[in-house]
Design an enzyme around this catalytic site. Structure first.
Site, PDB file in Angstrom:
ATOM      1  CB  SER A 181      -0.960  -0.037   1.190  1.00 26.03           C
ATOM      2  OG  SER A 181      -1.886   1.013   1.132  1.00 26.03           O
ATOM      3  CG  ASP A 190      -2.740   3.700  -2.117  1.00 21.61           C
ATOM      4  OD1 ASP A 190      -3.472   3.478  -3.111  1.00 21.61           O
ATOM      5  OD2 ASP A 190      -2.795   3.005  -1.082  1.00 21.61           O
ATOM      6  CG  ASP A 197      -2.622  -0.946  -2.980  1.00 17.67           C
ATOM      7  OD1 ASP A 197      -2.409   0.187  -2.518  1.00 17.67           O
ATOM      8  OD2 ASP A 197      -3.331  -1.790  -2.402  1.00 17.67           O
ATOM      9  CG  ASP A 204      -5.844   0.259  -1.343  1.00 15.25           C
ATOM     10  OD1 ASP A 204      -5.052   1.229  -1.350  1.00 15.25           O
ATOM     11  OD2 ASP A 204      -5.785  -0.663  -0.506  1.00 15.25           O
TER      12      ASP A 204
END
Length: 574
Positions: A146, A299, A301, A303
């Protein structure tokens, strides 16, 4: 502890590990014994974000062997739970070694008899969640850490509903991993032909699903020239955010090209975290240059999404996660109602540390707002429980994670980005800014101001310090904070709420979690929670007041800002 560490080190030096790994262990023994201790003093375990840690050799690091053992434990558990040929989907983000770890996990699952659908290029976490459901998989994995610094990587495990694993599955998977005595218990190869590479097969249905989420397409059409600045901060957002904005009809999207370069070293930022103003500084400069309407940053990834807009004084401001959540929830609820799309069984969902303002306007709209523990997997769990009975429309958490609709079962910055841009177009079409709308929400439902502080305590000693802080708060809850009586303490670890004036206790009907909340007489709420993925303890502060008009916003904001500062000072947290 030294004996345990030495035993683990010996097992790695004498076991079936590659020579490069053994050489690195020997180097640490000679040159950096402290790092060696940190690398072996414990084993990585599943937290709210799954398996996550610094990359390197050792049981407490992300490497081929810890990923392989986690995957083997997951494989063993899934096979014990299904009565058919198991299937899995795997995605990975931009981080160093993410694609390598994805291949390792795919090979282990395939060797265990799984058909594995592996994205052959980096893809966002929410698309992995979507792929699990789209392809009828029993489990899924995404390799990402993340927003953590570049030294980190991670392994998130998902269940057949597309949500991250929750109790009892998460604990059972950890138990299966612990049963693996050595890397010799991992099936590293033997599944040739069972790994299927995918991309477009999922991209297209995912994008079509996102298009279908639009509530006010006429506003987008009227404001197709809305000036949007977008940065993917070197991550996976670049694969989908520009594509969905174009498909929705936005024609004036400005991408920060320097940060569109996929790079796990994140060369243009200190931390690839849209919560940090520094990470969005390049995008903010561009937004000011072109006089943009909105700025978006995802960010690594994709999400989570952070946004910046102009405030009521025309100054650019980065919204916190609670402010964005309030705008997003309010827009989805009200726009659905205006468009005739609202259903009598609609509901929303948020975490216990996310602004209670959402509860207020959900109640005002006759809609339930379910509160769950921190971690989006618990929102996914509620969606699954209510499926077929109630209709989920929007969910979110204060840490910049939001979900629109139920086709994905994790936070989705791609869906959130498209809905936020639609929202900006909608309000601009009405002749008002998003910040104007935020103040209107405060006038109608109350002004809630939230602040988060994180205290970092690294390593073995840090974990002990954090544990002691929580122990002390439980044993000696404060009687007053900043002059206001503490009415109750909610201990989610013991599942008990204690009335601190009468001593009466009541049950909290949520899974156990190491979280404490203090509710004060003046309406203040303070939460303490050790992070499940980082060496931090987080304190969340929520204060509120009422304002009769937009003219009162500035004075109320200053008063609440001062109040939070005094609370932090009184609790000796600064």
């Amino acid at each position: 502890m030294d004996q345990v560490i030495n035993q683990k080190v010996s097992e790695w030096l004498e076991g079936s590990y590659d020579e490069e790994t053994k050489a690195e262990i020997k180097r640490l023994q000679a040159e950096d014994p402290q790092e060696l201790n940190e690398s072996f003093y414990k084993s990585l375990e599943f937290g709210t974000g799954g398996l996550r840690g610094i990359m390197g050799v050792g049981t407490n690091r992300m490497n081929k062997y810890t990923v392989g053992m986690a995957t083997q434990g997951l494989a063993n558990y899934v096979k014990s739970q299904v009565n058919e040929s198991p299937k899995a989907a795997i995605a990975y983000d931009c981080r160093n070694n993410s694609s390598f770890f994805a291949e390792v996990a795919a090979n282990v699952l395939a060797a265990n008899g799984f058909t594995v659908y592996l994205f052959d290029e980096l893809r966002a976490t929410p698309e992995l969640s979507f792929a699990i459901r789209e392809l009828g998989c029993h489990t899924g994995i995404v390799l990402t850490a993340s927003h953590n610094p570049k030294e980190y990587n991670g392994f998130k495990a998902y269940w057949a509903d597309g949500g991250q694993v929750v109790p009892p599955h998460d604990g059972n998977i950890v138990a299966e991993v612990r049963k693996i005595a050595s890397v010799d218990d991992v099936k590293w190869e033997g599944g040739e032909g069972k790994v299927v590479k995918i991309n477009a097969e999922v991209d297209e249905p995912y994008l079509k699903m996102l298009e279908g989420l639009a509530v006010s397409p006429e506003a987008i059409k009227a404001q197709k020239d809305l000036k949007i600045v977008f940065t993917s901060i070197h991550g996976t957002g670049i694969t989908m955010v520009p594509r969905i904005l174009e498909r929705l009809g936005f024609e004036n999207v400005h991408i920060i090209e320097e940060q569109a370069v996929v790079d796990g070293n994140f060369p243009t930022v200190v931390y690839p975290n849209p919560e940090e103003s520094e990470a969005l500084s390049m995008a903010l400069a561009k937004a000011k240059e072109i006089d943009a309407d909105i700025l978006l940053g995802t960010d690594p990834d994709a999400d989570r999404v952070g946004i910046a807009i102009k405030n009521h004084k025309g100054e650019w401001t980065l919204l916190n996660g609670n402010q964005t959540a309030a705008l997003l929830f309010n827009y989805v609820i009200s726009a659905r109602k205006k468009a005739g799309k609202a259903q009598p069984n609609d509901f929303v969902c948020k975490t216990i540390v996310t602004t209670d303002l959402i509860d207020r306007f959900a109640k005002a709209n006759g809609m339930p707002c379910y509160n769950v523990l921190t971690g989006f997997k618990y929102i996914a769990e509620v969606i699954k429980e209510k499926e077929g009975k109630e209709n989920f429309i929007v969910g979110g958490e204060e840490s910049y994670g939001y979900l629109i609709g139920d086709s994905v079962r994790d936070k989705d910055a791609i869906a959130a980005s498209s809905m936020i841009c639609e929202m900006a177009a909608y309000y601009k079409n009405e002749g008002k800014s998003m910040f104007d709308q935020l103040i209107d929400i405060y006038v109608e439902h109350g002004y809630f101001k939230e602040k988060l502080i994180s205290i970092t305590k690294k390593g073995m000693s840090g974990a002990e310090e954090i544990a002691q802080m929580m122990k002390d708060l439980r044993a000696n809850p404060p009687a007053t904070i900043n002059g206001s009586t503490v009415l109750e303490m909610r201990d989610y670890q013991s599942s008990e709420t204690t009335d601190l004036t009468s001593g009466e206790k009541s049950v909290i009907n949520l899974p156990k979690s190491n979280v404490l909340q203090f509710i004060l007489e003046d309406g203040t709420k303070i939460s303490a929670r050790p992070s499940g993925t980082e060496p931090k303890i987080k304190f969340y502060f929520s204060v509120n007041t009422s304002i009769a008009s937009a003219d009162e916003f500035d004075s109320a904001d200053a008063a609440l800002e001062e109040k939070v500062a005094k609370i932090i000072e009184d609790m000796k947290l600064n």
